[in-house]
Design a protein around this motif. Structure first.
Motif, PDB file in Angstrom:
ATOM      1  N   LEU A 195       0.828  -1.204   0.000  1.00  0.00           N
ATOM      2  CA  LEU A 195       0.000   0.000   0.000  1.00  0.00           C
ATOM      3  C   LEU A 195       0.866   1.259   0.000  1.00  0.00           C
ATOM      4  O   LEU A 195       0.560   2.237  -0.709  1.00  0.00           O
ATOM      5  N   SER A 196       1.950   1.228   0.769  1.00  0.00           N
ATOM      6  CA  SER A 196       2.833   2.398   0.815  1.00  0.00           C
ATOM      7  C   SER A 196       3.509   2.632  -0.537  1.00  0.00           C
ATOM      8  O   SER A 196       3.521   3.763  -1.064  1.00  0.00           O
ATOM      9  N   LEU A 197       4.081   1.564  -1.111  1.00  0.00           N
ATOM     10  CA  LEU A 197       4.764   1.714  -2.403  1.00  0.00           C
ATOM     11  C   LEU A 197       3.775   2.055  -3.511  1.00  0.00           C
ATOM     12  O   LEU A 197       4.048   2.919  -4.365  1.00  0.00           O
ATOM     13  N   GLY A 198       2.630   1.371  -3.493  1.00  0.00           N
ATOM     14  CA  GLY A 198       1.620   1.667  -4.518  1.00  0.00           C
ATOM     15  C   GLY A 198       1.101   3.088  -4.413  1.00  0.00           C
ATOM     16  O   GLY A 198       0.834   3.750  -5.429  1.00  0.00           O
ATOM     17  N   GLY A 199       0.971   3.570  -3.168  1.00  0.00           N
ATOM     18  CA  GLY A 199       0.497   4.942  -2.995  1.00  0.00           C
ATOM     19  C   GLY A 199       1.453   5.956  -3.581  1.00  0.00           C
ATOM     20  O   GLY A 199       1.022   6.954  -4.192  1.00  0.00           O
ATOM     21  N   LEU A 200       2.745   5.726  -3.418  1.00  0.00           N
ATOM     22  CA  LEU A 200       3.730   6.648  -3.997  1.00  0.00           C
ATOM     23  C   LEU A 200       3.643   6.672  -5.524  1.00  0.00           C
ATOM     24  O   LEU A 200       3.701   7.743  -6.156  1.00  0.00           O
ATOM     25  N   VAL A 201       3.476   5.463  -6.094  1.00  0.00           N
ATOM     26  CA  VAL A 201       3.387   5.390  -7.562  1.00  0.00           C
ATOM     27  C   VAL A 201       2.119   6.082  -8.056  1.00  0.00           C
ATOM     28  O   VAL A 201       2.139   6.879  -9.012  1.00  0.00           O
ATOM     29  N   VAL A 202       1.013   5.779  -7.390  1.00  0.00           N
ATOM     30  CA  VAL A 202      -0.261   6.392  -7.806  1.00  0.00           C
ATOM     31  C   VAL A 202      -0.216   7.903  -7.648  1.00  0.00           C
ATOM     32  O   VAL A 202      -0.671   8.659  -8.523  1.00  0.00           O
ATOM     33  N   PHE A 203       0.331   8.352  -6.529  1.00  0.00           N
ATOM     34  CA  PHE A 203       0.409   9.787  -6.287  1.00  0.00           C
ATOM     35  C   PHE A 203       1.284  10.476  -7.339  1.00  0.00           C
ATOM     36  O   PHE A 203       0.996  11.583  -7.791  1.00  0.00           O
ATOM     37  N   ARG A 204       2.363   9.759  -7.745  1.00  0.00           N
ATOM     38  CA  ARG A 204       3.289  10.347  -8.731  1.00  0.00           C
ATOM     39  C   ARG A 204       2.626  10.554 -10.086  1.00  0.00           C
ATOM     40  O   ARG A 204       2.814  11.583 -10.757  1.00  0.00           O
ATOM     41  N   TYR A 205       1.815   9.572 -10.510  1.00  0.00           N
ATOM     42  CA  TYR A 205       1.215   9.660 -11.844  1.00  0.00           C
ATOM     43  C   TYR A 205      -0.194  10.249 -11.843  1.00  0.00           C
ATOM     44  O   TYR A 205      -0.650  10.786 -12.858  1.00  0.00           O
ATOM     45  N   LEU A 206      -0.904  10.136 -10.748  1.00  0.00           N
ATOM     46  CA  LEU A 206      -2.271  10.655 -10.712  1.00  0.00           C
ATOM     47  C   LEU A 206      -2.309  12.127 -10.342  1.00  0.00           C
ATOM     48  O   LEU A 206      -3.228  12.855 -10.746  1.00  0.00           O
ATOM     49  N   GLY A 207      -1.295  12.588  -9.603  1.00  0.00           N
ATOM     50  CA  GLY A 207      -1.264  13.990  -9.192  1.00  0.00           C
ATOM     51  C   GLY A 207      -1.357  14.979 -10.339  1.00  0.00           C
ATOM     52  O   GLY A 207      -2.191  15.913 -10.312  1.00  0.00           O
ATOM     53  N   PRO A 208      -0.521  14.822 -11.372  1.00  0.00           N
ATOM     54  CA  PRO A 208      -0.599  15.791 -12.490  1.00  0.00           C
ATOM     55  C   PRO A 208      -1.923  15.769 -13.237  1.00  0.00           C
ATOM     56  O   PRO A 208      -2.316  16.761 -13.857  1.00  0.00           O
ATOM     57  N   GLU A 209      -2.618  14.610 -13.155  1.00  0.00           N
ATOM     58  CA  GLU A 209      -3.863  14.492 -13.912  1.00  0.00           C
ATOM     59  C   GLU A 209      -5.050  15.152 -13.201  1.00  0.00           C
ATOM     60  O   GLU A 209      -5.835  15.868 -13.832  1.00  0.00           O
ATOM     61  N   ILE A 210      -5.191  14.930 -11.889  1.00  0.00           N
ATOM     62  CA  ILE A 210      -6.370  15.455 -11.191  1.00  0.00           C
ATOM     63  C   ILE A 210      -6.002  16.509 -10.151  1.00  0.00           C
ATOM     64  O   ILE A 210      -6.882  17.029  -9.468  1.00  0.00           O
ATOM     65  N   GLY A 211      -4.722  16.759 -10.004  1.00  0.00           N
ATOM     66  CA  GLY A 211      -4.291  17.728  -8.998  1.00  0.00           C
ATOM     67  C   GLY A 211      -3.757  16.995  -7.771  1.00  0.00           C
ATOM     68  O   GLY A 211      -4.303  15.969  -7.363  1.00  0.00           O
ATOM     69  N   TYR A 212      -2.676  17.541  -7.212  1.00  0.00           N
ATOM     70  CA  TYR A 212      -2.034  16.842  -6.095  1.00  0.00           C
ATOM     71  C   TYR A 212      -2.904  16.817  -4.822  1.00  0.00           C
ATOM     72  O   TYR A 212      -2.871  15.859  -4.063  1.00  0.00           O
TER      73      TYR A 212
END
Length: 319
Positions: free
Chosen positions: A23-40
């Motif tokens: 969950l921790s590693l996946g969250g970092l990956v998701v946050f890295r790629y999803l942030g630019p799309e919907i906002g951090y």
């Protein structure tokens, strides 16, 4: 009965740790790629909600598989087998442990029930003939013209009857000593007023007055009263009681300045009905009752040879 699948403890703990890491590693990956799309900010809120939901699920599983079965087993053990047997055991390991604990509790309960039933039966069956002997002695003393020798014989019969009644009462107390529970803790400081009042002929020196003794006040008082009574009966005028705590063990040393215990009798003093004072009404059950009470509370009592007087050591394992 349907056999339920139970995960192993290793699987539960390993799965919880692996899930947390993933969950921790996946969250970092998701946050890295999803942030630019919907906002951090939105990504952080979404990711936080997801982490909270998954954590809640993991927490629920741990409570269900570990905490709840352990608490249910603790409740069953504290109720001394009178509570409902736990139905949910969680993992394989807690299930196996629970089965062994329950089997041990049932075996102990059955043994105590057998001892109590036997004791009740013996004392009840002996009551009628003992009462008949007493009535016969009283009748003969009141109505018959007896010689001095016959009066002495009746007196011996009545003394034997009284000794039987005393032994039966002591037997009941010994059986009950394993059933009574003195839960809690106390200190010598709390016991001091009662001990002093109950034994005015003794000078009591109490060391370690504030050391916590892992048994209820009434239970410790029963044990100490018996030891102090023994000291008085053996001519003691002073008793030193020392409480100490070290290496996971609490000890209570009781030393008197009386006549002590002979080497030949020392090995038998905890045997039921052994006494050197039978002619003065001794039952030989006092130390046996004290030992039974302590055994029921994870304690023990031993006699320690001493150059002067008698010395006893009471000990409880506290870890």
């Amino acid at each position: 009965m349907t056999r339920r699948w139970r995960p192993s403890l290793g699987l539960v703990l390993g799965g919880a740790l692996a899930g947390t890491l993933a969950l921790s590693l996946g969250g970092l990956v998701v946050f890295r790629y999803l942030g630019p799309e919907i906002g951090y900010r939105e990504a952080a809120v979404l990711l936080g909600s997801l982490i909270a939901a998954v954590t809640a699920v993991v927490g629920w599983l741990l409570v269900r598989l570990l905490l709840r079965p352990i608490r249910a087993l603790e409740t069953y053990a504290m109720a001394e087998g009178t509570a409902e047997v736990p139905r949910h055991y969680g993992t394989r390991e807690t299930h196996a442990t629970a089965q062994r604990v329950i089997a041990m509790a049932e075996a102990l309960r059955d043994r105590e029930t057998t001892v109590r039933a036997y004791t009740d039966h013996v004392t009840h069956e002996m009551k009628t003939p003992v009462s008949a002997i007493r009535a016969a002695v009283e009748l003969m003393q009141d109505t018959a013209a007896l010689s001095d020798e016959e009066h002495r014989l009746l007196a011996r019969i009545d003394t034997a009857r009284l000794q039987i009644e005393t032994r039966l009462a002591a037997l009941r107390r010994a059986a009950q000593a394993r059933e009574v529970r003195y839960l809690g803790s106390t200190t010598l400081d709390r016991l001091a007023p009662d001990l002093t009042a109950a034994h005015p002929a003794l000078r009591l020196d109490l060391d370690g007055r504030h050391t916590a003794l892992p048994m209820g006040r009434e239970g410790v008082a029963v044990v100490l009263d018996q030891l102090l009574n023994n000291a008085v009966e053996h001519g003691a005028t002073r008793v030193t009681v020392t409480a100490t705590q070290a290496a996971g063990k609490t000890t209570l040393d009781v030393q008197d300045n009386g006549s002590g215990i002979s080497e030949g009798n020392a090995a038998r003093i905890f045997d039921p009905f052994f006494t050197t004072r039978r002619d003065r009404g001794g039952t030989g059950m006092g130390l046996a009752v004290a030992a039974n009470i302590l055994a029921a509370h994870r304690g023990s009592i031993v006699y320690i040879p001493s150059p002067t007087g008698a010395r006893f050591r009471v000990a409880w394992t506290t870890h």
